[in-house]
Design a protein around this motif. Structure first.
Motif, mmCIF file in Angstrom:
data_model
loop_
_atom_site.group_PDB
_atom_site.id
_atom_site.type_symbol
_atom_site.label_atom_id
_atom_site.label_comp_id
_atom_site.label_asym_id
_atom_site.label_seq_id
_atom_site.Cartn_x
_atom_site.Cartn_y
_atom_site.Cartn_z
ATOM 1 N N THR A 189 0.842 -1.202 0.000
ATOM 2 C CA THR A 189 0.000 0.000 0.000
ATOM 3 C C THR A 189 0.874 1.248 0.000
ATOM 4 O OG1 THR A 189 -0.078 0.230 2.410
ATOM 5 C CG2 THR A 189 -1.775 -1.193 1.396
ATOM 6 N N GLU A 190 0.262 2.361 -0.342
ATOM 7 C CA GLU A 190 0.960 3.639 -0.297
ATOM 8 C C GLU A 190 1.360 3.963 1.146
ATOM 9 O OE1 GLU A 190 -1.894 3.113 -1.997
ATOM 10 O OE2 GLU A 190 -1.319 3.557 -4.069
ATOM 11 N N GLN A 191 0.512 3.607 2.114
ATOM 12 C CA GLN A 191 0.825 3.879 3.514
ATOM 13 C C GLN A 191 2.077 3.135 3.956
ATOM 14 O OE1 GLN A 191 -0.700 6.228 5.564
ATOM 15 N NE2 GLN A 191 1.153 5.796 6.762
ATOM 16 N N GLU A 192 2.300 1.930 3.455
ATOM 17 C CA GLU A 192 3.523 1.189 3.787
ATOM 18 C C GLU A 192 4.768 1.923 3.276
ATOM 19 O OE1 GLU A 192 3.466 -2.958 2.718
ATOM 20 O OE2 GLU A 192 1.613 -3.307 3.816
ATOM 21 N N VAL A 193 4.662 2.561 2.116
ATOM 22 C CA VAL A 193 5.783 3.353 1.588
ATOM 23 C C VAL A 193 6.045 4.536 2.519
ATOM 24 C CG1 VAL A 193 6.652 4.741 -0.330
ATOM 25 C CG2 VAL A 193 5.276 2.702 -0.801
ATOM 26 N N ILE A 194 4.997 5.233 2.906
ATOM 27 C CA ILE A 194 5.140 6.386 3.798
ATOM 28 C C ILE A 194 5.761 5.951 5.123
ATOM 29 C CG2 ILE A 194 3.855 8.112 5.142
ATOM 30 C CD1 ILE A 194 1.876 8.182 2.705
ATOM 31 N N ASP A 195 5.279 4.844 5.685
ATOM 32 C CA ASP A 195 5.828 4.347 6.954
ATOM 33 C C ASP A 195 7.311 4.018 6.809
ATOM 34 O OD1 ASP A 195 3.292 4.598 8.049
ATOM 35 O OD2 ASP A 195 2.839 2.442 7.921
ATOM 36 N N TYR A 196 7.677 3.379 5.696
ATOM 37 C CA TYR A 196 9.075 3.034 5.452
ATOM 38 C C TYR A 196 9.942 4.305 5.373
ATOM 39 C CZ TYR A 196 13.310 1.517 3.118
ATOM 40 O OH TYR A 196 14.639 1.308 2.793
ATOM 41 N N LEU A 197 9.461 5.289 4.624
ATOM 42 C CA LEU A 197 10.226 6.534 4.497
ATOM 43 C C LEU A 197 10.342 7.258 5.830
ATOM 44 C CD1 LEU A 197 8.855 7.846 1.082
ATOM 45 C CD2 LEU A 197 11.120 6.864 1.537
ATOM 46 N N GLU A 198 9.268 7.285 6.608
ATOM 47 C CA GLU A 198 9.324 7.944 7.915
ATOM 48 C C GLU A 198 10.359 7.279 8.823
ATOM 49 O OE1 GLU A 198 5.258 7.980 9.282
ATOM 50 O OE2 GLU A 198 4.837 9.853 8.222
ATOM 51 N N ASP A 199 10.496 5.964 8.710
ATOM 52 C CA ASP A 199 11.444 5.226 9.551
ATOM 53 C C ASP A 199 12.884 5.279 9.041
ATOM 54 O OD1 ASP A 199 9.376 4.483 11.225
ATOM 55 O OD2 ASP A 199 9.151 2.471 10.354
ATOM 56 N N ASN A 200 13.078 5.468 7.723
ATOM 57 C CA ASN A 200 14.400 5.284 7.135
ATOM 58 C C ASN A 200 15.008 6.487 6.424
ATOM 59 O OD1 ASN A 200 14.978 2.243 7.503
ATOM 60 N ND2 ASN A 200 12.854 2.334 6.829
ATOM 61 N N ALA A 201 14.205 7.451 6.017
ATOM 62 C CA ALA A 201 14.745 8.593 5.272
ATOM 63 C C ALA A 201 15.432 9.578 6.221
ATOM 64 C CB ALA A 201 13.641 9.289 4.491
ATOM 65 N N SER A 202 16.493 10.178 5.727
ATOM 66 C CA SER A 202 17.277 11.123 6.522
ATOM 67 C C SER A 202 16.546 12.460 6.685
ATOM 68 C CB SER A 202 18.622 11.368 5.844
ATOM 69 O OG SER A 202 18.416 12.041 4.616
ATOM 70 N N GLU A 203 17.024 13.233 7.637
ATOM 71 C CA GLU A 203 16.495 14.577 7.844
ATOM 72 C C GLU A 203 16.698 15.425 6.585
ATOM 73 O OE1 GLU A 203 17.472 17.915 11.061
ATOM 74 O OE2 GLU A 203 17.127 15.923 11.928
#
Length: 98
Positions: free
Chosen positions: A64-78
């Motif tokens: 789902t799109e929400q899984e992508v958002i969750d992944y980015l929130e957990d792994n993307a840098s500031e």
């Protein structure tokens, strides 16, 4: 393991430094190293700002799109979040036929 056709569009903007596309490339290499995704970066300059529009597509484990958002929130840098100005996601789970 289920797979999905994944289409991610991002728009990054910041003051001109000449390195935005290189930084986005590096960020994507880290973020998406375990997914079968490819990306294309379109660079522009306007009114003293660098703009990179990124198209990312391929196969991923997200359903789902929400899984992508969750992944980015957990792994993307500031740095990723400070440059990101917009995004659009489409995740299409592959369904097996009869």
């Amino acid at each position: 393991m289920k797979k999905s056709e994944t289409y991610l569009d991002f728009c990054f903007i910041r003051e001109k430094s000449g390195q935005l596309a290189t930084e986005v490339e590096s960020i994507f290499e880290q973020l998406f190293k375990y997914e079968r995704l490819q990306w294309y970066l379109d660079e522009k300059e306007e009114m003293g700002a660098e703009i990179v529009v990124a198209e990312v597509k391929g196969m991923s484990r997200w359903l789902t799109e929400q899984e992508v958002i969750d992944y980015l929130e957990d792994n993307a840098s500031e740095n990723f979040w400070s440059m990101l100005q917009g995004y659009q996601f489409q995740v299409l789970p592959v369904m097996k036929g009869c």
